[in-house]
Design a protein around this motif. Sequence first.
Motif, PDB file in Angstrom:
ATOM      1  N   PRO A   1       2.512  19.114  -5.945  1.00 51.99           N
ATOM      2  CA  PRO A   1       1.671  19.860  -5.005  1.00 51.99           C
ATOM      3  C   PRO A   1       0.497  19.009  -4.514  1.00 51.99           C
ATOM      4  N   LEU A   2      -0.231  19.563  -3.561  1.00 54.58           N
ATOM      5  CA  LEU A   2      -1.385  18.854  -3.018  1.00 54.58           C
ATOM      6  C   LEU A   2      -2.423  18.568  -4.097  1.00 54.58           C
ATOM      7  N   ALA A   3      -2.501  19.433  -5.105  1.00 50.42           N
ATOM      8  CA  ALA A   3      -3.490  19.243  -6.170  1.00 50.42           C
ATOM      9  C   ALA A   3      -3.298  17.930  -6.912  1.00 50.42           C
ATOM     10  N   SER A   4      -2.089  17.354  -6.843  1.00 46.92           N
ATOM     11  CA  SER A   4      -1.820  16.092  -7.535  1.00 46.92           C
ATOM     12  C   SER A   4      -2.068  14.885  -6.647  1.00 46.92           C
ATOM     13  N   LEU A   5      -2.854  15.063  -5.600  1.00 45.62           N
ATOM     14  CA  LEU A   5      -3.042  14.028  -4.586  1.00 45.62           C
ATOM     15  C   LEU A   5      -3.532  12.705  -5.170  1.00 45.62           C
ATOM     16  N   GLY A   6      -4.417  12.782  -6.136  1.00 43.21           N
ATOM     17  CA  GLY A   6      -4.996  11.552  -6.677  1.00 43.21           C
ATOM     18  C   GLY A   6      -4.210  10.932  -7.812  1.00 43.21           C
ATOM     19  N   ALA A   7      -3.043  11.472  -8.138  1.00 45.31           N
ATOM     20  CA  ALA A   7      -2.299  11.024  -9.325  1.00 45.31           C
ATOM     21  C   ALA A   7      -1.166  10.068  -9.012  1.00 45.31           C
ATOM     22  N   HIS A   8      -1.041   9.614  -7.765  1.00 45.33           N
ATOM     23  CA  HIS A   8       0.136   8.825  -7.396  1.00 45.33           C
ATOM     24  C   HIS A   8      -0.198   7.406  -6.956  1.00 45.33           C
ATOM     25  N   GLY A   9      -1.446   7.024  -7.080  1.00 47.52           N
ATOM     26  CA  GLY A   9      -1.838   5.663  -6.736  1.00 47.52           C
ATOM     27  C   GLY A   9      -1.700   5.315  -5.275  1.00 47.52           C
ATOM     28  N   ALA A  10      -1.745   6.315  -4.409  1.00 46.16           N
ATOM     29  CA  ALA A  10      -1.597   6.063  -2.974  1.00 46.16           C
ATOM     30  C   ALA A  10      -2.928   5.617  -2.375  1.00 46.16           C
ATOM     31  N   THR A  11      -2.832   4.887  -1.290  1.00 45.19           N
ATOM     32  CA  THR A  11      -4.023   4.464  -0.557  1.00 45.19           C
ATOM     33  C   THR A  11      -4.082   5.059   0.847  1.00 45.19           C
ATOM     34  N   ARG A  12      -2.943   5.563   1.347  1.00 44.58           N
ATOM     35  CA  ARG A  12      -2.892   6.137   2.689  1.00 44.58           C
ATOM     36  C   ARG A  12      -2.101   7.435   2.662  1.00 44.58           C
ATOM     37  N   ALA A  13      -2.368   8.290   3.631  1.00 39.31           N
ATOM     38  CA  ALA A  13      -1.637   9.546   3.742  1.00 39.31           C
ATOM     39  C   ALA A  13      -1.427   9.892   5.199  1.00 39.31           C
ATOM     40  N   VAL A  14      -0.295  10.532   5.476  1.00 39.74           N
ATOM     41  CA  VAL A  14       0.014  11.069   6.803  1.00 39.74           C
ATOM     42  C   VAL A  14       0.243  12.562   6.630  1.00 39.74           C
ATOM     43  N   ILE A  15      -0.420  13.373   7.442  1.00 36.70           N
ATOM     44  CA  ILE A  15      -0.329  14.831   7.327  1.00 36.70           C
ATOM     45  C   ILE A  15       0.849  15.311   8.172  1.00 36.70           C
ATOM     46  N   ALA A  16       1.847  15.895   7.525  1.00 39.31           N
ATOM     47  CA  ALA A  16       3.065  16.342   8.218  1.00 39.31           C
ATOM     48  C   ALA A  16       3.089  17.861   8.296  1.00 39.31           C
TER      49      ALA A  16
ATOM     50  N   MET B   1       0.845  -1.194   0.000  1.00 44.16           N
ATOM     51  CA  MET B   1       0.000   0.000   0.000  1.00 44.16           C
ATOM     52  C   MET B   1       0.882   1.246   0.000  1.00 44.16           C
ATOM     53  N   ARG B   2       0.681   2.097  -0.988  1.00 41.78           N
ATOM     54  CA  ARG B   2       1.491   3.301  -1.108  1.00 41.78           C
ATOM     55  C   ARG B   2       1.028   4.357  -0.106  1.00 41.78           C
ATOM     56  N   LEU B   3       1.992   4.959   0.555  1.00 38.91           N
ATOM     57  CA  LEU B   3       1.703   5.977   1.552  1.00 38.91           C
ATOM     58  C   LEU B   3       2.378   7.277   1.149  1.00 38.91           C
ATOM     59  N   LEU B   4       1.608   8.357   1.206  1.00 35.45           N
ATOM     60  CA  LEU B   4       2.133   9.688   0.918  1.00 35.45           C
ATOM     61  C   LEU B   4       2.212  10.490   2.207  1.00 35.45           C
ATOM     62  N   VAL B   5       3.225  11.328   2.302  1.00 34.69           N
ATOM     63  CA  VAL B   5       3.339  12.290   3.389  1.00 34.69           C
ATOM     64  C   VAL B   5       2.977  13.655   2.822  1.00 34.69           C
ATOM     65  N   LEU B   6       1.997  14.304   3.418  1.00 33.66           N
ATOM     66  CA  LEU B   6       1.519  15.598   2.933  1.00 33.66           C
ATOM     67  C   LEU B   6       2.166  16.703   3.759  1.00 33.66           C
TER      68      LEU B   6
END
Length: 206
Positions: A46-61, A1-6
Motif C-alpha cells: 500500500p501507499l503507507a509502505s512508500l518509504g520501505a522500498h528504497g525508491a528515489t523517484r515516483a510516478v503517480i498513475a 535509481m529505483r522508480l515506483l508507480v503509485l
Amino acid sequence: MRLLVLGAGGHALVVLEALDALGWAVAGLLDDRATAPILGRPVLGPLASLGAHGATRAVIALGDNATRLEWGQAARRAGLALPALVHPAALVSPSARVAEGAQVMARASVGPLAVIGALALVNTAAVVEHECVVEGGPMSRRAPCSAARCAWGPARWSARARWWRRGAAWGLVPWPARGRRWCATWRRARWWPECRPGRSASDRHR
C-alpha cells in the motif's frame, strides 16, 4: 535509481507503457487495494509502505485529480522526486514548460509557451494550445481542444463540470455537451465557442 508507480488501476496501464517507451525501469507499484501484478510488474504494497522500498523517484498513475495530488504530496514528504512523464509520441513545443509530476500522454499536443502545472494530466490525444496554462491537478481528458490563452485550474474545472452535469440532467444541455465554455484570458474572461452549429462534439476540431 529505483522508480515506483503509485496506483495500480486503469491509468497505471497507460503510465507503464509510457515508461516502457521511454526506457525507464520500474521497481514495482503501490496501491491500497490492488494486489495482482500489472503488465508483469508486482504490486509491492500500500501507499503507507512508500518509504520501505528504497525508491528515489515516483510516478503517480491515478486519473482522479484529488487523489493524484494527495499521493503526489505523500511522495514529496517521503523525499521522492516526481519526474515529468512525456510520452515519446506526444508533441510538446520546445517553448512549453512541463512541471514536475505532470504527464503528457501519447498523441497529445502542447503548444508554444503553454504551461503544464505540477501533477497535471494531459491525457491521450488532448490538445493544449499556445500560451494556455493547465494548473496543477486538473485533468484534460481525451480529445478536447483548448482555445488559445486559456487557463484551466481545479476551481474552473469542477465548476464547469457541475454546470454541464446539471444542464444535462435537466435536459437543457446535450451530453457530451455542445455549446460554450468559460475561458480566462490574459486580462479578462471571454466566451469561446465549443463547437459550431450543426457539428457534433466528436468532429468539431477537424
